[in-house]
Design a protein around this motif. Structure first.
Motif, PDB file in Angstrom:
ATOM      1  N   ASP A   7      29.652  35.047  48.350  1.00 30.31           N
ATOM      2  CA  ASP A   7      29.281  36.192  49.185  1.00 30.31           C
ATOM      3  C   ASP A   7      29.140  35.784  50.645  1.00 30.31           C
ATOM      4  N   HIS A   8      28.582  34.597  50.869  1.00 29.48           N
ATOM      5  CA  HIS A   8      28.442  34.108  52.244  1.00 29.48           C
ATOM      6  C   HIS A   8      29.810  33.850  52.876  1.00 29.48           C
ATOM      7  N   LEU A   9      30.733  33.272  52.086  1.00 27.42           N
ATOM      8  CA  LEU A   9      32.085  33.022  52.599  1.00 27.42           C
ATOM      9  C   LEU A   9      32.824  34.328  52.845  1.00 27.42           C
ATOM     10  N   LYS A  10      32.563  35.326  52.018  1.00 26.35           N
ATOM     11  CA  LYS A  10      33.267  36.602  52.123  1.00 26.35           C
ATOM     12  C   LYS A  10      32.964  37.318  53.424  1.00 26.35           C
ATOM     13  N   GLU A  11      31.800  37.049  54.016  1.00 26.62           N
ATOM     14  CA  GLU A  11      31.455  37.685  55.286  1.00 26.62           C
ATOM     15  C   GLU A  11      32.426  37.280  56.386  1.00 26.62           C
ATOM     16  N   SER A  12      32.945  36.055  56.323  1.00 31.85           N
ATOM     17  CA  SER A  12      33.866  35.557  57.354  1.00 31.85           C
ATOM     18  C   SER A  12      35.324  35.542  56.900  1.00 31.85           C
ATOM     19  N   TYR A  13      35.557  35.383  55.580  1.00 30.08           N
ATOM     20  CA  TYR A  13      36.926  35.281  55.063  1.00 30.08           C
ATOM     21  C   TYR A  13      37.104  36.242  53.882  1.00 30.08           C
ATOM     22  N   PRO A  14      37.038  37.532  54.115  1.00 28.49           N
ATOM     23  CA  PRO A  14      37.116  38.481  52.988  1.00 28.49           C
ATOM     24  C   PRO A  14      38.457  38.445  52.263  1.00 28.49           C
ATOM     25  N   ILE A  15      39.567  38.331  52.998  1.00 25.85           N
ATOM     26  CA  ILE A  15      40.891  38.323  52.364  1.00 25.85           C
ATOM     27  C   ILE A  15      41.064  37.091  51.484  1.00 25.85           C
ATOM     28  N   LEU A  16      40.602  35.948  51.971  1.00 27.22           N
ATOM     29  CA  LEU A  16      40.717  34.698  51.219  1.00 27.22           C
ATOM     30  C   LEU A  16      39.960  34.782  49.898  1.00 27.22           C
ATOM     31  N   VAL A  17      38.758  35.313  49.943  1.00 27.63           N
ATOM     32  CA  VAL A  17      37.947  35.414  48.723  1.00 27.63           C
ATOM     33  C   VAL A  17      38.589  36.381  47.735  1.00 27.63           C
ATOM     34  N   GLU A  18      39.105  37.505  48.233  1.00 29.05           N
ATOM     35  CA  GLU A  18      39.715  38.494  47.346  1.00 29.05           C
ATOM     36  C   GLU A  18      40.954  37.945  46.647  1.00 29.05           C
ATOM     37  N   GLU A  19      41.635  36.985  47.279  1.00 32.28           N
ATOM     38  CA  GLU A  19      42.835  36.418  46.669  1.00 32.28           C
ATOM     39  C   GLU A  19      42.504  35.439  45.542  1.00 32.28           C
ATOM     40  N   VAL A  20      41.269  34.923  45.540  1.00 29.50           N
ATOM     41  CA  VAL A  20      40.885  33.914  44.547  1.00 29.50           C
ATOM     42  C   VAL A  20      40.096  34.516  43.396  1.00 29.50           C
ATOM     43  N   THR A  21      39.151  35.379  43.702  1.00 26.19           N
ATOM     44  CA  THR A  21      38.259  35.933  42.674  1.00 26.19           C
ATOM     45  C   THR A  21      38.083  37.430  42.895  1.00 26.19           C
ATOM     46  N   PRO A  22      37.927  38.217  41.828  1.00 29.63           N
ATOM     47  CA  PRO A  22      37.752  37.818  40.417  1.00 29.63           C
ATOM     48  C   PRO A  22      39.037  37.437  39.687  1.00 29.63           C
ATOM     49  N   GLU A  23      40.169  37.659  40.311  1.00 28.73           N
ATOM     50  CA  GLU A  23      41.444  37.231  39.733  1.00 28.73           C
ATOM     51  C   GLU A  23      42.171  36.387  40.771  1.00 28.73           C
ATOM     52  N   PRO A  24      42.766  35.268  40.342  1.00 32.41           N
ATOM     53  CA  PRO A  24      42.938  34.747  38.966  1.00 32.41           C
ATOM     54  C   PRO A  24      41.763  33.907  38.460  1.00 32.41           C
ATOM     55  N   LEU A  25      40.777  33.581  39.307  1.00 29.57           N
ATOM     56  CA  LEU A  25      39.672  32.726  38.879  1.00 29.57           C
ATOM     57  C   LEU A  25      38.373  33.520  38.815  1.00 29.57           C
ATOM     58  N   SER A  26      37.623  33.328  37.769  1.00 28.35           N
ATOM     59  CA  SER A  26      36.299  33.946  37.674  1.00 28.35           C
ATOM     60  C   SER A  26      35.279  33.097  38.431  1.00 28.35           C
ATOM     61  N   ILE A  27      34.090  33.629  38.551  1.00 24.15           N
ATOM     62  CA  ILE A  27      33.028  32.872  39.215  1.00 24.15           C
ATOM     63  C   ILE A  27      32.731  31.595  38.432  1.00 24.15           C
ATOM     64  N   GLY A  28      32.805  31.683  37.095  1.00 24.07           N
ATOM     65  CA  GLY A  28      32.584  30.495  36.273  1.00 24.07           C
ATOM     66  C   GLY A  28      33.612  29.408  36.533  1.00 24.07           C
ATOM     67  N   ASP A  29      34.887  29.796  36.726  1.00 26.80           N
ATOM     68  CA  ASP A  29      35.928  28.808  37.029  1.00 26.80           C
ATOM     69  C   ASP A  29      35.664  28.121  38.367  1.00 26.80           C
ATOM     70  N   ILE A  30      35.309  28.919  39.357  1.00 24.80           N
ATOM     71  CA  ILE A  30      35.025  28.350  40.678  1.00 24.80           C
ATOM     72  C   ILE A  30      33.811  27.436  40.609  1.00 24.80           C
ATOM     73  N   GLN A  31      32.818  27.838  39.819  1.00 23.10           N
ATOM     74  CA  GLN A  31      31.614  27.008  39.672  1.00 23.10           C
ATOM     75  C   GLN A  31      31.971  25.648  39.063  1.00 23.10           C
ATOM     76  N   LYS A  32      32.876  25.614  38.109  1.00 20.59           N
ATOM     77  CA  LYS A  32      33.277  24.349  37.485  1.00 20.59           C
ATOM     78  C   LYS A  32      33.981  23.438  38.491  1.00 20.59           C
ATOM     79  N   VAL A  33      34.817  24.026  39.334  1.00 25.06           N
ATOM     80  CA  VAL A  33      35.514  23.214  40.345  1.00 25.06           C
ATOM     81  C   VAL A  33      34.520  22.636  41.341  1.00 25.06           C
TER      82      VAL A  33
END
Length: 677
Positions: free
Chosen positions: A494-520
Motif C-alpha cells: 500500500d505504501h509503494l502504491k502511493e508512488s507507483y500505482p501502475i507498477l503495483v497493479e501489474e504485479v498484484t493481485p495478478e499474477p502474484l498474490s500477497i502471499g507470493d510476494i511475502q515469500k519472495v
C-alpha cells in the motif's frame, strides 16, 4: 454546493461590497446586530470547548469577523460623515451612553476602548505568542513520549498515529493563533483611529458644509461616533476575550463553566474562612447587613459542598466494583488474553532500571532508534517491542521471544562493563568471564575501577544498555523474515502504491498474490538482503512473474536485479571481494541432481555427497575465520539457490552469491575452492 458553504462565500463577497458601496441605515442596523450576534456565539463556543482543537477554525474565523467589523466601520463612517446618520442601532447606543452630557459619555467610551486595547487585546496577543512558542518547543518531547509509549506497548499504532496528528495540529493551531491575534490588535488600533476621524472631520463637515452651530455639531457627531464605536467595540471586546479563553484553555474533562466551578470550589472549607473574613469586615463602617448576607451565602455554600462531597463516595466505590466485575465477565476480556505480541523482551527484577526512566533507564528510547535503524537497513517496519518484567527469570537474566517462542537470552550486570579483547588469549584484566550475547565472543564483566585500564589494554568496553541494544538488534535482524507476514506485506504494498500505482497493479493481485510476494521478500530478508528498494523488486517481479510463479526462482531474479546493493553490502570499497569458489565438479553434481516438479524444484543429492560438500566448505571457512574474514561462496546462478539450501542448516553464517549478483567492476579474488574427491 451546500447552503451553509454558499452562505460563507456570499458573506465574504458582501464584506468586500461594503467597503465600496454605500449602504442605507436600516441595512447597516441589520449588519450591526448580526456582528454582535456572531461575537456572542463565538465567546459562548469558546467557553464550552474542552480543548483548543475543538475550535480549530477560530484563527480563520477571527480574520473574517475582523474584516466584517472593519467593513461595517467603513460603511458607518461614510454614512456619518456624508449624511450625519448611521441607522437606528448606532443612534440608540450613542444616545443611551451620552445622555445629556456628550463629554462624560465620550470619556466613558474612551475608558472602554483603553480597557480593550491595553488589557484584553495586549494580553491575548502575548498569551498567543507564548503558547505558540512553548507548543513548538514541546513537540520533540511529545513525539518521543508517544514513541516510548508505543514501544512499551501502552498504545497501538493507530493510537500513536492519532496522538502524533494531534500534536501536529496543536502546533499548527497555536502558530495560527499567534498570527491571528495580530488581527485583534490591529482592529483595536483601527477602531481608535476611526473614532478620532469621525469626531474631527464630523465637526469640520457639520460646521463648514452643513452650516451647523458648534453645539449642534458636537452633539450630533459625538453621539453618532460614540454609538458607532460602541457597536464596533463591544463585539471586538467579546472576540478578544474569546481569543484569550481559547489560547489559555488547557484540556479538561468539561467546558469552561464546569472546570471553573469545579476547581474554584474544590476546597469547601476555604469558603468558611472567606465567610468569616467578610463578616468581620461588617464590624467596620462598611454596611453590616450586606456583609452578613454575603458571609451567610458563603458559609451555606461551603456546608452544602462538604455534605455533597461525602455522599457519593460509597456509590462511586460500588460502581467501580460493579464495572470491574462486569468487565471480567465480558467475552472481550477473554478474547484479549489470546493475543500474542510479535516481539517480547522480558527481564528479571534486577534489570528494571534499564527500562525505568525515573532511574535513568533509556531502553525505550534505544528501541525507538533500533526500529528506525532497521527500517532503513532492512526496509520493513519492525512491530512494537513489548517490554515487561518477569519474576520467573533470574534477577539479572533477560530473554527475547518472537511470536511467543524464545529465541535469545542473556545476562547483564548493571554495575559492570562488558570488556571484549581482540586477542582471545589476552587475560590481563580481572573480571567475570562470560560471552558477548549478540555474537558469542569471549568477554568479561569488569568493574568501573578497571575500565580505563581495560581500554588502554585494547579491550572494547561497552555499558550494559549498549550490550542489550546490540543483542536486540541482531536478534530482530536474524528473525526479520518471520516478522514479515501477509499483513505487513500488504502495508508495504500500500505504501509503494502511493508512488507507483501502475507498477503495483501489474504485479498484484495478478499474477502474484500477497502471499507470493511475502515469500519472495521473506527469502531476501532471511539471507540478510534489504527489501527497502521495493520499486526495483516489483519491477523484477513484473518482468518474470509472467514466466514462472515459483517464488524461489523469482527470489533469485530479484537478487540479480539488486546486484548493486548486494555488491556494496559485501565488497570492500566496491572494488575487491575475497571469495571461496565452487569447483566445476561440484557445480555439475548439483545441477545433475535438481529434481523438477509441478510444485517447484529441489535438490535430491545423496547424503554422502552432501556431507562431503559441507565438510569441504567448512574446512575452507575455518581457514578464513582464522584470518578474520567472512566466508563468501561464489558460484553460478543456476546452482546458487540449491547450494544455499544445502549449507544453511550446517553453516548458516556462510554467504552464498552468484556471479550475476556482483557488479562487473568488482575484482573477485579466490582464496579457496570447495571441491570433492
Amino acid at each position: 454546493m451546500k447552503a451553509r458553504d454558499l452562505s460563507v462565500l456570499l458573506g465574504v463577497i458582501l464584506i468586500i461590497v461594503m467597503l465600496v458601496i454605500p449602504l442605507p441605515g436600516w441595512l447597516l442596523s441589520i449588519f450591526i446586530l448580526c456582528n454582535i450576534t456572531l461575537a456572542l456565539i463565538v465567546i459562548l463556543v469558546s467557553m464550552n470547548t474542552q480543548e483548543a482543537l475543538q475550535f480549530s477554525i477560530f484563527p480563520s474565523l477571527l480574520l473574517l469577523l475582523t474584516l466584517f467589523r472593519l467593513g461595517l466601520n467603513v460603511s458607518t463612517t461614510r454614512s456619518i460623515l456624508s449624511e450625519a446618520e448611521a441607522g437606528g442601532v448606532v443612534e440608540t447606543f450613542g444616545t443611551f451612553v451620552i445622555g445629556d452630557n456628550p463629554l462624560v459619555g465620550f470619556v466613558v467610551f474612551i475608558i472602554l476602548v483603553i480597557i480593550q486595547f491595553l488589557v484584553i487585546t495586549k494580553g491575548s496577543e502575548r498569551v498567543s505568542e507564548v503558547a505558540a512558542r512553548f507548543t513548538l518547543d514541546a513537540m520533540p518531547g511529545k513525539q518521543m513520549s508517544i514513541d516510548a509509549d508505543l514501544n512499551a506497548g501502552l498504545i497501538s499504532e493507530q493510537q500513536a498515529k492519532a496522538r502524533r496528528e494531534k500534536v501536529e495540529n496543536e502546533a499548527d493551531f497555536h502558530g495560527s493563533m499567534d498570527g491571528a491575534s495580530k488581527f485583534v490588535k490591529g482592529d483595536a488600533i483601527a477602531g481608535i483611529i476611526i473614532v478620532l476621524i469621525n469626531i474631527i472631520f464630523g465637526l469640520i463637515i457639520g460646521m463648514v458644509q452643513m452650516d451647523m452651530p458648534f453645539q449642534e455639531a458636537i452633539n450630533t457627531y459625538m453621539r453618532l461616533t460614540v454609538g458607532d464605536g460602541l457597536v464596533s467595540q463591544i463585539p471586538a471586546l467579546l472576540i478578544a476575550t474569546a481569543t484569550g479563553i481559547v489560547v489559555t484553555r488547557v484540556a479538561g474533562t468539561g467546558n469552561l463553566g464546569s472546570d471553573v466551578t469545579g476547581q474554584l470550589l474544590q476546597y469547601p472549607k476555604l469558603l468558611f474562612i472567606a465567610a468569616g473574613t467578610i463578616f468581620l469586615l461588617g464590624l467596620t463602617p462598611i454596611n453590616f447587613f450586606l456583609t452578613t448576607v454575603i458571609a451567610g451565602v458563603l458559609a451555606l455554600s461551603g456546608y452544602l459542598l462538604l455534605k455533597q462531597a461525602e455522599e457519593p463516595e460509597v456509590d462511586e466505590v460500588e460502581e467501580e466494583v460493579q464495572t470491574e466485575s462486569s468487565a471480567m465477565k465480558t467475552s472481550e476480556n477473554v478474547v484479549s488474553l489470546i493475543n500474542m505480541d510479535p516481539i517480547e523482551f522480558e527481564f528479571g527484577y534486577a534489570l528494571i532500571p534499564l527500562a525505568d526512566t525515573n532511574q535513568g533507564g533509556d531502553l525505550l528510547d534505544r528501541i525507538i532508534m533500533i526500529r528506525r535503524q532497521l527500517a532503513i537497513e532492512l526496509g520493513i517496519v519492525i512491530p512494537v517491542v513489548r517490554i515487561r518484567d518477569n519474576i520467573q527469570l533470574n534477577p539479572n537474566e533477560y530473554q527475547m521471544k518472537i511470536k511467543g517462542n524464545e529465541v535469545a537470552e542473556g545476562e547483564l550486570l548493571l554495575d559492570h562493563y562488558l570488556a571484549m579483547s581482540p586477542d582471545i588469549a589476552d587475560d590481563d584484566i580481572d573480571g567475570i568471564d562470560t560471552k558477548e550475547p549478540a555474537f558469542g565472543l569471549p568477554a568479561k564483566w569488569i568493574n568501573e575501577e578497571v575500565k580505563d585500564e581495560a581500554e588502554l589494554s585494547g579491550y572494547t568496553v561497552v555499558d550494559p544498555p549498549s550490550v542489550v541494544s546490540t543483542h536486540i538488534t541482531e536478534v530482530i535482524k536474524k528473525h526479520a523474515h518471520t516478522l514479515l507476514g501477509r499483513q505487513e506485506t500488504k502495508q508495504l504494498i500500500d505504501h509503494l502504491k502511493e508512488s507507483y500505482p501502475i507498477l503495483v497493479e501489474e504485479v498484484t493481485p495478478e499474477p502474484l498474490s500477497i502471499g507470493d510476494i511475502q515469500k519472495v521478500l521473506a527469502k531476501l530478508l532471511k539471507e540478510n538482503i534489504s527489501i527497502r528498494n521495493l520499486p526495483v523488486i516489483f519491477e523484477t517481479l513484473a518482468d518474470f512473474s509472467k514466466l514462472t510463479n515459483d517464488t524461489e526462482l523469482l527470489g533469485e531474479y530479484v537478487r540479480q536485479a539488486l546486484s548493486p546493493q548486494i555488491t556494496k553490502q559485501y565488497a570492500e570499497d566496491d572494488s575487491s571481494l575475497k571469495v571461496l569458489t565452487v569447483s566445476g565438479k561440484v557445480e555439475k553434481l548439483l545441477a545433475e541432481n535438481i529434481q523438477q516438479t509441478e510444485h517447484g524444484n529441489y535438490l535430491a543429492l545423496d547424503p554422502d555427497s552432501q556431507q562431503e560438500i559441507v565438510k569441504s566448505l567448512h574446512n575452507e571457512a575455518e581457514k578464513l575465520s582464522l584470518q578474520e574474514e567472512t566466508a563468501i561462496v561464489l558460484c553460478s546462478p543456476a546452482v546458487r539457490m540449491y547450494l544455499k539450501q544445502l549449507v544453511e542448516r550446517f553453516l548458516p553464517q556462510v554467504v552464498v552469491l552468484s556471479y550475476n549478483e556482483l557488479e562487473p567492476t568488482v575484482q573477485v579474488q579466490s582464496v579457496g575452492v570447495v571441491n570433492i574427491q
